[in-house]
Design a protein around this motif. Sequence first.
Motif, mmCIF file in Angstrom:
data_model
loop_
_atom_site.group_PDB
_atom_site.id
_atom_site.type_symbol
_atom_site.label_atom_id
_atom_site.label_comp_id
_atom_site.label_asym_id
_atom_site.label_seq_id
_atom_site.Cartn_x
_atom_site.Cartn_y
_atom_site.Cartn_z
ATOM 1 N N GLY A 26 9.747 34.682 1.218
ATOM 2 C CA GLY A 26 8.910 35.799 1.708
ATOM 3 C C GLY A 26 9.779 36.788 2.463
ATOM 4 N N TYR A 27 9.647 38.054 2.099
ATOM 5 C CA TYR A 27 10.494 39.071 2.734
ATOM 6 C C TYR A 27 9.613 40.235 3.200
ATOM 7 N N GLY A 28 8.553 39.862 3.981
ATOM 8 C CA GLY A 28 7.716 40.882 4.629
ATOM 9 C C GLY A 28 8.209 41.053 6.055
ATOM 10 N N ASN A 29 7.307 41.319 6.992
ATOM 11 C CA ASN A 29 7.711 41.554 8.390
ATOM 12 C C ASN A 29 8.464 40.370 8.975
ATOM 13 N N LEU A 30 7.883 39.173 8.847
ATOM 14 C CA LEU A 30 8.522 37.995 9.440
ATOM 15 C C LEU A 30 9.793 37.610 8.690
ATOM 16 N N GLY A 31 9.739 37.658 7.358
ATOM 17 C CA GLY A 31 10.903 37.290 6.543
ATOM 18 C C GLY A 31 12.096 38.178 6.881
ATOM 19 N N LYS A 32 11.880 39.500 6.958
ATOM 20 C CA LYS A 32 12.977 40.435 7.273
ATOM 21 C C LYS A 32 13.542 40.136 8.660
ATOM 22 N N ILE B 280 17.216 33.725 -0.324
ATOM 23 C CA ILE B 280 16.021 34.491 0.044
ATOM 24 C C ILE B 280 15.241 34.713 -1.247
ATOM 25 N N TRP B 281 13.942 34.497 -1.151
ATOM 26 C CA TRP B 281 13.088 34.747 -2.316
ATOM 27 C C TRP B 281 11.958 35.690 -1.898
ATOM 28 N N ASN B 282 11.587 36.598 -2.760
ATOM 29 C CA ASN B 282 10.373 37.383 -2.541
ATOM 30 C C ASN B 282 9.688 37.613 -3.875
ATOM 31 N N ARG B 283 8.333 37.690 -3.800
ATOM 32 C CA ARG B 283 7.558 37.889 -5.029
ATOM 33 C C ARG B 283 8.006 39.181 -5.728
ATOM 34 N N THR B 284 8.218 40.241 -4.933
ATOM 35 C CA THR B 284 8.672 41.511 -5.503
ATOM 36 C C THR B 284 10.173 41.642 -5.253
ATOM 37 N N GLY C 164 -0.598 30.237 -0.255
ATOM 38 C CA GLY C 164 -0.562 29.793 -1.654
ATOM 39 C C GLY C 164 0.780 29.174 -2.032
ATOM 40 N N ILE C 165 1.846 29.554 -1.326
ATOM 41 C CA ILE C 165 3.187 29.000 -1.632
ATOM 42 C C ILE C 165 3.199 27.489 -1.384
ATOM 43 N N SER C 166 2.538 27.050 -0.293
ATOM 44 C CA SER C 166 2.530 25.604 0.013
ATOM 45 C C SER C 166 1.798 24.832 -1.067
ATOM 46 N N SER D 134 4.107 26.641 16.417
ATOM 47 C CA SER D 134 2.880 26.638 17.233
ATOM 48 C C SER D 134 2.330 28.055 17.418
ATOM 49 N N GLY D 135 3.176 29.083 17.192
ATOM 50 C CA GLY D 135 2.705 30.472 17.231
ATOM 51 C C GLY D 135 2.046 30.795 18.560
ATOM 52 N N ALA D 136 0.847 31.351 18.481
ATOM 53 C CA ALA D 136 0.151 31.768 19.703
ATOM 54 C C ALA D 136 -0.642 30.617 20.317
ATOM 55 N N VAL E 105 -1.391 43.175 12.946
ATOM 56 C CA VAL E 105 -1.955 41.842 12.715
ATOM 57 C C VAL E 105 -1.153 40.813 13.508
ATOM 58 N N THR E 106 0.179 41.056 13.608
ATOM 59 C CA THR E 106 1.054 40.127 14.308
ATOM 60 C C THR E 106 1.529 40.762 15.612
ATOM 61 N N GLY E 107 1.239 40.118 16.744
ATOM 62 C CA GLY E 107 1.645 40.643 18.048
ATOM 63 C C GLY E 107 3.152 40.532 18.238
ATOM 64 N N ALA F 212 5.130 39.386 20.605
ATOM 65 C CA ALA F 212 5.698 38.122 21.100
ATOM 66 C C ALA F 212 5.791 37.088 19.981
ATOM 67 N N THR F 213 5.003 37.262 18.922
ATOM 68 C CA THR F 213 4.942 36.262 17.853
ATOM 69 C C THR F 213 6.273 36.158 17.104
ATOM 70 N N PHE F 214 6.973 37.303 16.907
ATOM 71 C CA PHE F 214 8.239 37.266 16.168
ATOM 72 C C PHE F 214 9.254 36.374 16.890
HETATM 73 N N1 LIG Z 1 2.121 30.879 12.091
HETATM 74 C C1 LIG Z 1 1.930 32.030 12.708
HETATM 75 O O1 LIG Z 1 1.743 32.075 13.934
HETATM 76 C C2 LIG Z 1 1.982 33.304 11.922
HETATM 77 C C3 LIG Z 1 2.093 34.529 12.566
HETATM 78 C C4 LIG Z 1 2.162 35.671 11.780
HETATM 79 C C5 LIG Z 1 2.107 35.582 10.401
HETATM 80 N N2 LIG Z 1 1.984 34.371 9.809
HETATM 81 C C6 LIG Z 1 1.891 34.219 8.350
HETATM 82 O O2 LIG Z 1 3.189 34.376 7.780
HETATM 83 C C7 LIG Z 1 3.079 34.995 6.502
HETATM 84 C C8 LIG Z 1 3.977 36.224 6.499
HETATM 85 O O3 LIG Z 1 3.564 37.145 7.515
HETATM 86 P P1 LIG Z 1 4.133 38.636 7.554
HETATM 87 O O4 LIG Z 1 3.614 39.254 8.793
HETATM 88 O O5 LIG Z 1 5.593 38.629 7.292
HETATM 89 O O6 LIG Z 1 3.366 39.244 6.284
HETATM 90 P P2 LIG Z 1 3.781 40.463 5.342
HETATM 91 O O7 LIG Z 1 2.531 40.902 4.669
HETATM 92 O O8 LIG Z 1 4.590 41.455 6.095
HETATM 93 O O9 LIG Z 1 4.755 39.790 4.255
HETATM 94 C C9 LIG Z 1 4.333 38.843 3.327
HETATM 95 C C10 LIG Z 1 5.339 38.781 2.177
HETATM 96 O O10 LIG Z 1 4.923 37.770 1.278
HETATM 97 C C11 LIG Z 1 4.652 38.329 -0.004
HETATM 98 N N3 LIG Z 1 3.399 37.760 -0.536
HETATM 99 C C12 LIG Z 1 2.136 38.114 -0.243
HETATM 100 N N4 LIG Z 1 1.261 37.364 -0.933
HETATM 101 C C13 LIG Z 1 1.986 36.507 -1.671
HETATM 102 C C14 LIG Z 1 1.658 35.482 -2.600
HETATM 103 N N5 LIG Z 1 0.392 35.188 -2.907
HETATM 104 N N6 LIG Z 1 2.668 34.790 -3.156
HETATM 105 C C15 LIG Z 1 3.946 35.070 -2.852
HETATM 106 N N7 LIG Z 1 4.330 36.049 -1.987
HETATM 107 C C16 LIG Z 1 3.352 36.754 -1.419
HETATM 108 C C17 LIG Z 1 4.552 39.826 0.155
HETATM 109 O O11 LIG Z 1 5.067 40.465 -0.997
HETATM 110 C C18 LIG Z 1 5.433 40.076 1.389
HETATM 111 O O12 LIG Z 1 6.773 40.275 1.005
HETATM 112 C C19 LIG Z 1 1.592 35.318 6.291
HETATM 113 O O13 LIG Z 1 0.987 34.321 5.486
HETATM 114 C C20 LIG Z 1 1.019 35.279 7.692
HETATM 115 O O14 LIG Z 1 -0.336 34.888 7.686
HETATM 116 C C21 LIG Z 1 1.947 33.249 10.542
#
Ligand SMILES: NC(=O)c1ccc[n+]([C@@H]2O[C@H](COP(=O)([O-])OP(=O)(O)OC[C@H]3O[C@@H](n4cnc5c(N)ncnc54)[C@H](O)[C@@H]3O)[C@@H](O)[C@H]2O)c1
Length: 282
Positions: free
Chosen positions: A7-13, A33-37, A72-74, A119-121, A256-258, A260-262
């Motif tokens: 996953g290479y969204g906000n948290l992945g990056k 590193i893997w990302n869907r796109t 869905g990945i799990s 444990s997140g928040a 969506v993500t505060g 402190a969570t990062f």
């Molecule tokens: N545990 C925690 O406390 C906590 C906190 C924040 C986010 N999260 C979770 O972590 C994940 C990532 O959060 P984020 O803020 O980086 O999100 P994001 O939307 O910024 O990034 C998600 C990434 O995953 C990809 N993706 C979306 N749906 C997908 C799918 N069905 N299959 C494969 N790839 C998919 C997207 O292309 C994107 O690159 C989310 O599931 C979010 O709910 C968990």
Amino acid sequence: MRVGIVGYGNLGKFLVDLILRNGSKHELELDFIWNRTYTKFDESIPKELILTDLKNVVGRSVDLIVEVAHPGISKEYGSLFLTVADYFVGSPTAFADPQVNMSLREAALRHQHAVYIPSGAFWGAQDIQKMANMESLHGLTVTMKKHPSSFRLEGKLKVVNDKLMQDSPATAAVTLYDGPVKELCSLAPNNVNTMAAASIAAHNLGFDKVIGRLVADPSLKKWHVVEVDVTGNTTADGNTFSVKSVRKNPAAPGAVTGSATFHSFWNSLLLARRQGPGIHLC
Ligand SMILES: NC(=O)c1ccc[n+]([C@@H]2O[C@H](COP(=O)([O-])OP(=O)(O)OC[C@H]3O[C@@H](n4cnc5c(N)ncnc54)[C@H](O)[C@@H]3O)[C@@H](O)[C@H]2O)c1
């Protein structure tokens, strides 16, 4: 320790950047590193680190696979990941599905790997897990309060929340959901990772008996609030053990993500090592 990031969204990056810059200080090295796109990767990512097919984790010498994409990945790959490495589940709402829950636990035991849940928040995760181990945990309610624009909801919750956002001037706080976390996980998969972590820590209650409350509060423009209410044993004279915590996390409007969570996530990742087979909150 070699780490693969899924996953290479906000948290992945955020995690990839920190591992590339600071990983060696913490004995962390990127394995893939893997990302869907695929096109999301820029030139800062060395091409040899990009994995195009998650099935190719087999045969790699990776120690920890980190999911930060989607629950869905799990379901699809979690058991496969556990054949080769420990697994850090960033989207623990996946565990609300009893089949995923069982298959990940079985795979962890069979292949002697750890499953790590950030444990997140969720404040007090380890204390609550200890109470669950001793069967002294009798009740757990996690209440999450946010501005309506910070929720990403599905179904009936989305309808009520969308109406709140259209109402002008803003109305009072509205409880969108009050019930078992299990049902809530599919209605708000991106918002209730904290509640899912709570349901895993409170394993004697589980997703059916841990209560989740979602409150949309238009006055909370800059905060995400998480309240945890715990009840334990009652003495013979009727006094019940209880703990209440209130966590106020500054968050940009609509986020969506505060913030402190990062950093909480990064610290969880640093703890995700050498804990042996089984499920661990970190
Ligand atoms: N545990 C925690 O406390 C906590 C906190 C924040 C986010 N999260 C979770 O972590 C994940 C990532 O959060 P984020 O803020 O980086 O999100 P994001 O939307 O910024 O990034 C998600 C990434 O995953 C990809 N993706 C979306 N749906 C997908 C799918 N069905 N299959 C494969 N790839 C998919 C997207 O292309 C994107 O690159 C989310 O599931 C979010 O709910 C968990």
